[in-house]
Design an enzyme around this catalytic site. Structure first.
Site, PDB file in Angstrom:
ATOM      1  N   HIS A 186       0.823  -1.225   0.000  1.00 47.23           N
ATOM      2  CA  HIS A 186       0.000   0.000   0.000  1.00 47.23           C
ATOM      3  C   HIS A 186       0.855   1.273   0.000  1.00 47.23           C
ATOM      4  O   HIS A 186       0.302   2.370   0.093  1.00 47.23           O
ATOM      5  CB  HIS A 186      -0.945   0.029   1.203  1.00 47.23           C
ATOM      6  CG  HIS A 186      -1.889  -1.130   1.266  1.00 47.23           C
ATOM      7  ND1 HIS A 186      -2.666  -1.519   0.189  1.00 47.23           N
ATOM      8  CD2 HIS A 186      -2.180  -2.006   2.273  1.00 47.23           C
ATOM      9  CE1 HIS A 186      -3.392  -2.577   0.548  1.00 47.23           C
ATOM     10  NE2 HIS A 186      -3.110  -2.895   1.796  1.00 47.23           N
ATOM     11  N   ASP A 206      -2.336 -11.106  -1.613  1.00 47.34           N
ATOM     12  CA  ASP A 206      -2.920 -10.564  -0.384  1.00 47.34           C
ATOM     13  C   ASP A 206      -4.387 -10.243  -0.672  1.00 47.34           C
ATOM     14  O   ASP A 206      -4.752  -9.946  -1.808  1.00 47.34           O
ATOM     15  CB  ASP A 206      -2.157  -9.294  -0.001  1.00 47.34           C
ATOM     16  CG  ASP A 206      -2.506  -8.787   1.383  1.00 47.34           C
ATOM     17  OD1 ASP A 206      -1.798  -9.132   2.336  1.00 47.34           O
ATOM     18  OD2 ASP A 206      -3.500  -8.029   1.500  1.00 47.34           O
ATOM     19  N   HIS A 261      -6.004  -7.714   0.060  1.00 52.36           N
ATOM     20  CA  HIS A 261      -6.170  -6.289  -0.274  1.00 52.36           C
ATOM     21  C   HIS A 261      -5.431  -5.973  -1.569  1.00 52.36           C
ATOM     22  O   HIS A 261      -4.345  -6.501  -1.805  1.00 52.36           O
ATOM     23  CB  HIS A 261      -5.616  -5.435   0.868  1.00 52.36           C
ATOM     24  CG  HIS A 261      -6.231  -5.768   2.201  1.00 52.36           C
ATOM     25  ND1 HIS A 261      -5.597  -6.585   3.126  1.00 52.36           N
ATOM     26  CD2 HIS A 261      -7.426  -5.429   2.728  1.00 52.36           C
ATOM     27  CE1 HIS A 261      -6.396  -6.719   4.194  1.00 52.36           C
ATOM     28  NE2 HIS A 261      -7.507  -6.037   3.982  1.00 52.36           N
TER      29      HIS A 261
HETATM   30 ZN   LIG Z   1      -3.716  -7.484   3.296  1.00 50.26          ZN
END
Ligand SMILES: [Zn+2]
Length: 300
Positions: free
Chosen positions: A119, A156, A158
Protein backbone atom coordinates in the site's frame (compact mmCIF):
# COMPACT_ATOMS: atom_id res chain seq x y z
CA UNK A 1 18.65 -21.70 1.54
CA UNK A 2 18.43 -18.35 3.23
CA UNK A 3 15.42 -16.65 4.80
CA UNK A 4 15.62 -13.00 5.78
CA UNK A 5 14.02 -11.62 8.93
CA UNK A 6 13.76 -8.26 10.59
CA UNK A 7 11.60 -9.15 13.58
CA UNK A 8 14.31 -7.91 15.93
CA UNK A 9 13.42 -4.37 14.83
CA UNK A 10 10.12 -4.06 16.62
CA UNK A 11 8.50 -0.65 16.72
CA UNK A 12 6.69 0.54 19.82
CA UNK A 13 2.90 0.43 19.40
CA UNK A 14 0.15 1.43 21.81
CA UNK A 15 -1.72 -1.40 23.57
CA UNK A 16 -4.55 -2.92 21.46
CA UNK A 17 -3.05 -1.60 18.20
CA UNK A 18 -4.42 -3.93 15.53
CA UNK A 19 -1.11 -4.53 13.74
CA UNK A 20 0.17 -7.97 14.84
CA UNK A 21 3.79 -6.98 15.51
CA UNK A 22 4.50 -10.22 17.38
CA UNK A 23 3.57 -12.34 14.37
CA UNK A 24 6.93 -12.18 12.64
CA UNK A 25 9.19 -13.62 15.34
CA UNK A 26 6.65 -16.40 15.81
CA UNK A 27 6.75 -17.31 12.09
CA UNK A 28 10.53 -17.64 12.36
CA UNK A 29 10.26 -19.73 15.54
CA UNK A 30 7.67 -21.98 13.96
CA UNK A 31 9.94 -22.58 10.95
CA UNK A 32 12.89 -23.30 13.23
CA UNK A 33 10.72 -25.76 15.15
CA UNK A 34 9.71 -27.54 11.92
CA UNK A 35 13.14 -29.13 11.68
CA UNK A 36 13.36 -28.18 7.98
CA UNK A 37 15.73 -25.27 8.56
CA UNK A 38 18.98 -24.68 10.42
CA UNK A 39 19.70 -21.64 12.61
CA UNK A 40 22.04 -20.16 10.04
CA UNK A 41 19.41 -20.34 7.28
CA UNK A 42 17.92 -17.26 8.96
CA UNK A 43 19.68 -13.96 8.37
CA UNK A 44 19.16 -10.30 9.29
CA UNK A 45 19.38 -8.23 6.09
CA UNK A 46 21.14 -4.94 5.50
CA UNK A 47 18.84 -1.95 5.72
CA UNK A 48 17.73 -0.57 2.35
CA UNK A 49 19.72 2.63 1.84
CA UNK A 50 18.56 6.01 0.55
CA UNK A 51 19.70 5.34 -3.03
CA UNK A 52 17.79 2.04 -3.14
CA UNK A 53 14.65 3.51 -1.62
CA UNK A 54 14.77 6.54 -3.92
CA UNK A 55 14.43 4.38 -7.01
CA UNK A 56 10.85 3.63 -5.93
CA UNK A 57 9.97 6.62 -3.75
CA UNK A 58 10.30 10.33 -4.19
CA UNK A 59 13.28 11.72 -2.27
CA UNK A 60 11.21 14.32 -0.41
CA UNK A 61 8.90 11.60 0.98
CA UNK A 62 11.94 9.60 2.11
CA UNK A 63 13.49 12.69 3.71
CA UNK A 64 10.28 13.48 5.59
CA UNK A 65 9.95 9.88 6.82
CA UNK A 66 13.53 9.86 8.06
CA UNK A 67 13.15 13.24 9.81
CA UNK A 68 9.72 12.44 11.28
CA UNK A 69 8.14 15.35 9.42
CA UNK A 70 4.96 13.74 8.13
CA UNK A 71 1.70 15.58 8.61
CA UNK A 72 -0.81 14.20 11.10
CA UNK A 73 -2.93 13.04 8.16
CA UNK A 74 -0.02 11.20 6.51
CA UNK A 75 0.86 9.55 9.82
CA UNK A 76 -2.73 8.48 10.35
CA UNK A 77 -2.89 6.96 6.85
CA UNK A 78 0.20 4.86 7.61
CA UNK A 79 -1.32 3.76 10.92
CA UNK A 80 1.90 3.68 12.95
CA UNK A 81 3.13 6.38 15.33
CA UNK A 82 6.44 7.77 14.06
CA UNK A 83 9.62 6.61 15.77
CA UNK A 84 13.21 6.04 14.71
CA UNK A 85 12.49 2.35 15.06
CA UNK A 86 9.61 2.66 12.60
CA UNK A 87 12.11 4.02 10.07
CA UNK A 88 14.68 1.33 10.84
CA UNK A 89 12.12 -1.47 10.68
CA UNK A 90 10.84 -0.19 7.32
CA UNK A 91 14.36 0.00 5.91
CA UNK A 92 15.21 -3.50 7.17
CA UNK A 93 12.00 -5.02 5.85
CA UNK A 94 12.66 -3.54 2.40
CA UNK A 95 16.27 -4.72 2.70
CA UNK A 96 14.97 -8.21 3.43
CA UNK A 97 12.93 -8.38 0.23
CA UNK A 98 15.87 -6.96 -1.71
CA UNK A 99 18.20 -9.58 -0.22
CA UNK A 100 15.63 -12.30 -0.98
CA UNK A 101 15.49 -11.17 -4.62
CA UNK A 102 19.28 -11.33 -4.92
CA UNK A 103 19.29 -14.76 -3.32
CA UNK A 104 16.48 -15.97 -5.58
CA UNK A 105 18.51 -15.16 -8.68
CA UNK A 106 21.24 -17.58 -7.60
CA UNK A 107 19.26 -20.18 -5.61
CA UNK A 108 15.83 -20.18 -7.28
CA UNK A 109 13.87 -18.85 -4.35
CA UNK A 110 14.17 -17.02 -1.07
CA UNK A 111 11.88 -15.14 1.27
CA UNK A 112 11.44 -12.18 3.51
CA UNK A 113 9.65 -13.36 6.66
CA UNK A 114 7.82 -10.01 6.67
CA UNK A 115 7.32 -7.36 3.96
CA UNK A 116 4.74 -7.21 1.20
CA UNK A 117 4.07 -3.55 2.04
CA UNK A 118 2.09 -2.99 -1.12
CA UNK A 119 0.00 0.00 0.00
CA UNK A 120 3.02 2.33 -0.08
CA UNK A 121 2.92 4.76 -3.03
CA UNK A 122 5.79 6.74 -4.50
CA UNK A 123 5.09 9.74 -2.29
CA UNK A 124 3.00 8.43 0.59
CA UNK A 125 2.26 5.42 2.74
CA UNK A 126 -0.95 3.90 4.01
CA UNK A 127 -2.34 0.75 5.65
CA UNK A 128 0.76 -0.08 7.77
CA UNK A 129 3.03 0.38 4.74
CA UNK A 130 5.84 2.95 4.78
CA UNK A 131 8.10 1.84 1.93
CA UNK A 132 7.08 -0.49 -0.90
CA UNK A 133 9.56 -3.35 -0.45
CA UNK A 134 8.79 -5.16 -3.70
CA UNK A 135 9.03 -1.96 -5.73
CA UNK A 136 12.38 -1.13 -4.12
CA UNK A 137 13.65 -4.66 -4.74
CA UNK A 138 12.34 -4.76 -8.33
CA UNK A 139 14.10 -1.48 -9.14
CA UNK A 140 17.29 -2.78 -7.53
CA UNK A 141 17.21 -5.96 -9.61
CA UNK A 142 16.73 -3.95 -12.79
CA UNK A 143 19.66 -1.77 -11.83
CA UNK A 144 22.05 -4.39 -10.38
CA UNK A 145 21.20 -7.45 -12.42
CA UNK A 146 19.87 -5.81 -15.58
CA UNK A 147 16.59 -7.73 -15.48
CA UNK A 148 14.37 -6.63 -18.35
CA UNK A 149 11.09 -8.04 -17.09
CA UNK A 150 9.73 -8.66 -13.59
CA UNK A 151 6.31 -9.83 -12.43
CA UNK A 152 4.64 -9.13 -9.10
CA UNK A 153 2.03 -11.72 -8.09
CA UNK A 154 0.02 -10.22 -5.24
CA UNK A 155 -2.29 -12.69 -3.47
CA UNK A 156 -2.92 -10.56 -0.38
CA UNK A 157 -6.67 -10.05 0.13
CA UNK A 158 -6.17 -6.29 -0.27
CA UNK A 159 -5.33 -4.78 -3.66
CA UNK A 160 -1.66 -3.87 -4.20
CA UNK A 161 -2.64 -0.30 -4.94
CA UNK A 162 0.72 1.33 -4.18
CA UNK A 163 2.55 -1.20 -6.34
CA UNK A 164 0.06 -0.72 -9.20
CA UNK A 165 0.52 3.06 -9.07
CA UNK A 166 4.32 2.96 -8.87
CA UNK A 167 4.55 0.75 -11.98
CA UNK A 168 1.64 2.24 -13.94
CA UNK A 169 2.67 2.65 -17.58
CA UNK A 170 5.94 0.76 -16.96
CA UNK A 171 6.13 -2.31 -19.21
CA UNK A 172 9.20 -3.69 -17.44
CA UNK A 173 7.28 -4.60 -14.26
CA UNK A 174 3.98 -6.46 -14.57
CA UNK A 175 1.60 -6.10 -11.64
CA UNK A 176 -1.04 -8.77 -10.93
CA UNK A 177 -3.35 -8.48 -7.94
CA UNK A 178 -6.11 -10.92 -6.94
CA UNK A 179 -8.14 -9.53 -4.05
CA UNK A 180 -11.49 -8.94 -2.39
CA UNK A 181 -13.55 -6.42 -4.39
CA UNK A 182 -15.01 -4.89 -1.24
CA UNK A 183 -11.82 -4.95 0.82
CA UNK A 184 -9.58 -1.93 1.49
CA UNK A 185 -8.46 0.07 -0.48
CA UNK A 186 -11.88 1.38 -1.42
CA UNK A 187 -10.50 3.38 -4.31
CA UNK A 188 -8.59 0.81 -6.35
CA UNK A 189 -5.70 1.57 -8.71
CA UNK A 190 -5.28 -0.19 -12.07
CA UNK A 191 -2.75 -3.05 -11.96
CA UNK A 192 -1.72 -4.63 -15.27
CA UNK A 193 -4.12 -7.41 -14.25
CA UNK A 194 -6.69 -7.20 -11.46
CA UNK A 195 -9.02 -10.00 -10.41
CA UNK A 196 -11.67 -8.83 -7.98
CA UNK A 197 -13.55 -11.46 -6.00
CA UNK A 198 -16.91 -11.23 -4.26
CA UNK A 199 -17.31 -11.50 -0.49
CA UNK A 200 -17.28 -15.11 0.67
CA UNK A 201 -15.37 -16.52 -2.33
CA UNK A 202 -14.09 -19.98 -1.36
CA UNK A 203 -11.20 -22.25 -2.30
CA UNK A 204 -12.26 -23.70 -5.64
CA UNK A 205 -13.52 -20.49 -7.19
CA UNK A 206 -10.44 -18.60 -5.95
CA UNK A 207 -8.04 -21.17 -7.36
CA UNK A 208 -9.87 -21.27 -10.69
CA UNK A 209 -9.37 -17.51 -11.07
CA UNK A 210 -5.82 -17.58 -9.75
CA UNK A 211 -4.72 -20.22 -12.22
CA UNK A 212 -5.99 -18.16 -15.13
CA UNK A 213 -4.56 -14.95 -13.73
CA UNK A 214 -1.19 -16.54 -13.22
CA UNK A 215 -1.11 -17.96 -16.76
CA UNK A 216 -2.05 -14.58 -18.23
CA UNK A 217 0.57 -12.82 -16.08
CA UNK A 218 3.36 -15.14 -17.20
CA UNK A 219 2.24 -15.09 -20.86
CA UNK A 220 2.12 -11.32 -20.98
CA UNK A 221 5.23 -10.56 -18.92
CA UNK A 222 7.59 -13.52 -19.47
CA UNK A 223 9.47 -12.47 -16.33
CA UNK A 224 13.08 -13.13 -15.33
CA UNK A 225 12.08 -12.81 -11.69
CA UNK A 226 8.80 -12.87 -9.76
CA UNK A 227 7.77 -11.49 -6.41
CA UNK A 228 5.05 -13.44 -4.61
CA UNK A 229 3.04 -11.64 -1.92
CA UNK A 230 1.65 -14.58 -0.01
CA UNK A 231 -0.87 -12.77 2.19
CA UNK A 232 -2.51 -14.96 4.83
CA UNK A 233 -5.55 -12.67 4.92
CA UNK A 234 -7.80 -14.37 2.30
CA UNK A 235 -8.32 -16.86 5.17
CA UNK A 236 -11.95 -17.46 6.21
CA UNK A 237 -11.34 -16.43 9.82
CA UNK A 238 -9.32 -13.28 9.08
CA UNK A 239 -10.53 -10.14 10.85
CA UNK A 240 -9.84 -7.87 7.88
CA UNK A 241 -10.43 -10.11 4.85
CA UNK A 242 -13.79 -10.76 3.22
CA UNK A 243 -12.91 -14.01 1.40
CA UNK A 244 -13.43 -17.52 2.73
CA UNK A 245 -10.38 -19.60 1.91
CA UNK A 246 -9.51 -22.51 4.19
CA UNK A 247 -5.98 -23.30 5.32
CA UNK A 248 -5.98 -26.17 2.86
CA UNK A 249 -7.07 -23.79 0.07
CA UNK A 250 -4.25 -21.40 0.96
CA UNK A 251 -1.77 -24.27 0.86
CA UNK A 252 -3.08 -25.19 -2.62
CA UNK A 253 -2.67 -21.53 -3.61
CA UNK A 254 1.00 -21.56 -2.53
CA UNK A 255 1.61 -24.82 -4.37
CA UNK A 256 -0.04 -23.43 -7.50
CA UNK A 257 1.95 -20.19 -7.56
CA UNK A 258 5.30 -21.65 -6.51
CA UNK A 259 4.86 -24.81 -8.60
CA UNK A 260 3.98 -22.85 -11.73
CA UNK A 261 7.00 -20.56 -11.31
CA UNK A 262 9.30 -23.52 -10.58
CA UNK A 263 8.06 -25.41 -13.64
CA UNK A 264 8.93 -22.44 -15.81
CA UNK A 265 12.29 -21.87 -14.12
CA UNK A 266 11.35 -18.41 -12.87
CA UNK A 267 13.14 -17.37 -9.65
CA UNK A 268 10.85 -16.10 -6.91
CA UNK A 269 11.26 -13.83 -3.92
CA UNK A 270 8.46 -14.36 -1.40
CA UNK A 271 7.09 -11.73 0.99
CA UNK A 272 4.54 -12.48 3.73
CA UNK A 273 2.13 -9.50 3.40
CA UNK A 274 -0.99 -9.40 5.62
CA UNK A 275 -2.54 -11.88 8.02
CA UNK A 276 -4.88 -10.85 10.84
CA UNK A 277 -6.69 -14.01 11.90
CA UNK A 278 -8.92 -13.87 14.98
CA UNK A 279 -6.50 -16.42 16.43
CA UNK A 280 -3.14 -15.04 15.22
CA UNK A 281 -1.69 -18.55 15.42
CA UNK A 282 -3.73 -19.36 12.29
CA UNK A 283 -2.00 -16.57 10.34
CA UNK A 284 1.39 -17.77 11.60
CA UNK A 285 0.62 -21.33 10.47
CA UNK A 286 -0.50 -20.12 7.01
CA UNK A 287 2.62 -17.94 6.54
CA UNK A 288 4.97 -20.69 7.76
CA UNK A 289 3.28 -23.14 5.42
CA UNK A 290 4.11 -20.92 2.44
CA UNK A 291 7.79 -21.21 3.29
CA UNK A 292 7.54 -24.96 3.87
CA UNK A 293 5.84 -25.33 0.47
CA UNK A 294 8.67 -23.37 -1.17
CA UNK A 295 11.11 -25.66 0.66
CA UNK A 296 9.56 -28.75 -0.92
CA UNK A 297 10.14 -27.26 -4.37
CA UNK A 298 13.85 -27.64 -3.51
CA UNK A 299 16.80 -25.73 -4.84
CA UNK A 300 16.79 -24.94 -8.50
ZN1 LIG B 1 -3.72 -7.48 3.30
Amino acid sequence: MTLFYSDVFVLPLPAHHRFPMGKYARIRNRLLGSGEFAEDDFRVPEAANDAEISRAHCPSYLARIVAGQLTAREQRDIGFPWSERMVERSRRSSGATLAAAREALTRGWSANLAGGTHHAFRDRGEGFCVFNDCAIAARAMQSEAGLARIAIVDCDVHQGNGTAAIFAGDESVFTFSIHGARNFPFKKEASDLDIELADGTGDDEYLWHLERGLDETLERSRPHLAFYLAGADPYEDDRLGRLKLTKHGLARRDALVLGTLAARGIPVAIAMAGGYARDIEDSIEIHANTILTARTMGER
